[in-house]
Design an enzyme around this catalytic site. Structure first.
Site, PDB file in Angstrom:
ATOM      1  N   TYR A 158       0.841  -1.197   0.000  1.00  0.00           N
ATOM      2  CA  TYR A 158       0.000   0.000   0.000  1.00  0.00           C
ATOM      3  C   TYR A 158       0.873   1.241   0.000  1.00  0.00           C
ATOM      4  O   TYR A 158       1.845   1.325   0.761  1.00  0.00           O
ATOM      5  CB  TYR A 158      -0.907   0.016   1.237  1.00  0.00           C
ATOM      6  CG  TYR A 158      -1.791   1.237   1.311  1.00  0.00           C
ATOM      7  CD1 TYR A 158      -2.879   1.379   0.455  1.00  0.00           C
ATOM      8  CD2 TYR A 158      -1.529   2.250   2.217  1.00  0.00           C
ATOM      9  CE1 TYR A 158      -3.694   2.499   0.511  1.00  0.00           C
ATOM     10  CE2 TYR A 158      -2.342   3.380   2.290  1.00  0.00           C
ATOM     11  CZ  TYR A 158      -3.418   3.499   1.432  1.00  0.00           C
ATOM     12  OH  TYR A 158      -4.218   4.616   1.489  1.00  0.00           O
ATOM     13  N   VAL A 159       0.509   2.170  -0.861  1.00  0.00           N
ATOM     14  CA  VAL A 159       1.123   3.494  -0.902  1.00  0.00           C
ATOM     15  C   VAL A 159      -0.005   4.502  -0.808  1.00  0.00           C
ATOM     16  O   VAL A 159      -0.996   4.400  -1.547  1.00  0.00           O
ATOM     17  CB  VAL A 159       1.965   3.700  -2.182  1.00  0.00           C
ATOM     18  CG1 VAL A 159       2.497   5.125  -2.258  1.00  0.00           C
ATOM     19  CG2 VAL A 159       3.104   2.692  -2.244  1.00  0.00           C
ATOM     20  N   TYR A 188       1.860  -4.387 -11.718  1.00  0.00           N
ATOM     21  CA  TYR A 188       2.540  -5.665 -11.469  1.00  0.00           C
ATOM     22  C   TYR A 188       3.009  -6.310 -12.764  1.00  0.00           C
ATOM     23  O   TYR A 188       4.119  -6.835 -12.843  1.00  0.00           O
ATOM     24  CB  TYR A 188       1.626  -6.620 -10.705  1.00  0.00           C
ATOM     25  CG  TYR A 188       1.202  -6.128  -9.347  1.00  0.00           C
ATOM     26  CD1 TYR A 188       2.069  -5.407  -8.532  1.00  0.00           C
ATOM     27  CD2 TYR A 188      -0.076  -6.372  -8.862  1.00  0.00           C
ATOM     28  CE1 TYR A 188       1.672  -4.956  -7.282  1.00  0.00           C
ATOM     29  CE2 TYR A 188      -0.469  -5.924  -7.611  1.00  0.00           C
ATOM     30  CZ  TYR A 188       0.409  -5.219  -6.831  1.00  0.00           C
ATOM     31  OH  TYR A 188       0.020  -4.773  -5.589  1.00  0.00           O
TER      32      TYR A 188
END
Length: 156
Positions: A85-86, A130
């Site tokens: 998570y950012v 990804y």
């Protein structure tokens, strides 16, 4: 800066877990408390690890990767990434890639043969990110889970 989390980071990591759950439309599913997280990361029988992305100037935590070791009968030891998570204000700055790079480095340094995670099928930004790194989906696998009464029923 990417670094291993410290015990004093737990409240902010827990806050970011809630932010991630809201993004994933699942905030109502959170049962994990701050104390549960502290115990999982730093307790006598710690079972998880975390790295954080910290702003070099302010010291603010902007993201985290929470992970644990897994084992494949075919590949051996690997890392399972539970959460990446950012925070929204820090996205597209390279922090997500930096967190994944750190886990890949740990895999390489320790001889682990894989780094894997799940992503929600509607999360196109993450899927594209990804895949840009060379990750490939395992479309032929289905995830199964027991929780609540079915888990309790099976146990008794």
């Amino acid at each position: 800066m990417i670094r291993p989390c410290r015990i004093e980071d737990v409240p902010v990591i827990h806050e970011m877990i809630r932010e991630l759950a809201e993004y994933e439309r699942a905030a109502h599913e959170i049962r994990n408390t701050e104390e549960d997280l502290r115990s999982a990361l730093f307790g006598a029988q710690a079972i998880a690890f975390a790295h954080v992305a910290e702003d070099d100037e302010t010291g603010e935590l902007l993201g985290y990767a929470l992970w644990y070791l897994n084992f494949s009968t075919w590949q051996g030891v690997g890392i399972y990434l539970e959460d990446l998570y950012v925070r929204p204000q820090a996205r597209c700055t390279g922090l997500g890639k930096a967190l994944l790079r750190e886990l890949a480095r740990i895999c390489a340094d320790r001889g682990y043969r894989r780094l894997e995670w799940w992503v929600l099928d509607w999360n196109e930004p993450s899927i594209n990110f990804y895949m840009s790194l060379g990750a490939v989906p395992f479309a032929e696998l289905m995830v199964f889970r027991l929780t609540g009464d079915p888990l309790t029923d099976l146990a008794t």
